[in-house]
Design a protein around this motif. Structure first.
Motif, short mmCIF file in Angstrom:
data_model
loop_
_atom_site.label_atom_id
_atom_site.label_comp_id
_atom_site.label_asym_id
_atom_site.label_seq_id
_atom_site.Cartn_x
_atom_site.Cartn_y
_atom_site.Cartn_z
N ARG A 108 153.07 91.96 1.35
CA ARG A 108 152.44 91.62 2.29
C ARG A 108 152.86 90.56 3.27
O ARG A 108 152.64 90.97 4.78
N LEU A 109 153.70 89.74 2.83
CA LEU A 109 154.65 89.31 3.89
C LEU A 109 155.56 90.16 4.82
O LEU A 109 155.77 89.91 6.45
N ALA A 110 156.24 90.89 4.73
CA ALA A 110 156.79 91.69 5.22
C ALA A 110 155.71 92.84 6.27
O ALA A 110 156.83 93.05 7.29
N ALA A 111 154.92 93.36 5.94
CA ALA A 111 153.78 93.81 6.51
C ALA A 111 153.50 92.97 8.04
O ALA A 111 153.16 93.37 9.08
N ASP A 112 152.92 91.87 7.32
CA ASP A 112 152.78 90.70 8.55
C ASP A 112 153.76 90.69 9.52
O ASP A 112 153.34 90.70 11.10
#
Length: 136
Positions: A108-112
């Motif tokens: 999720r961090l990478a997507a954000d």
């Protein structure tokens, strides 16, 4: 491997799409092909910045930019961000009990991060940046 430990890196959908478009060499397991039929060296990014005549940018600066963005613009816990950077989290006791790598949270961090980097206005030419100087 980072510091002798496996470090899995979740990729955003955007990153996967870019990687799918890269040329591949038969029997070469590396995603980023080096000049001598292997992978890139640990100095490849620094060499790219030199060839671009961007001596004002460092490879570590990319990591620092990500760290600042995560701390200042997201609600992700510190330990998730630190794990994304392959930093040691906590003291020896905590490390002994921490067996997971928080891969779903780091996805999720990478997507954000990918969405942030793709925003309009990110990566504009330096000429559009107005320097602020103090009067001394």
């Amino acid at each position: 491997m980072k510091a002798g430990r496996e470090h899995r890196v979740p990729l955003s959908d955007e990153a996967v799409e870019i990687l799918k478009e890269l040329p591949r060499e038969k029997n070469n397991p590396y995603v980023f092909i080096g000049p001598r039929a292997g992978g890139l060296s640990n100095m490849a990014m620094a060499a790219v910045l030199r060839r671009m005549d961007r001596l004002d940018i460092t490879v570590h600066g990319f990591r620092s930019t990500f760290r600042d963005w995560a701390a200042e613009s997201t609600a992700f816990p510190n330990h998730v961000v630190e794990m994304a950077l392959a930093h040691t989290v906590g003291n020896k006791v905590e490390a002994a009990y921490r067996r997971g790598d928080l891969i779903v949270k780091r996805q999720r961090l990478a997507a954000d991060w990918a969405h942030f980097c793709a925003r309009e206005g990110i990566g504009k030419e330096r000429s559009s940046v107005i320097p602020i100087r103090s009067k001394t």
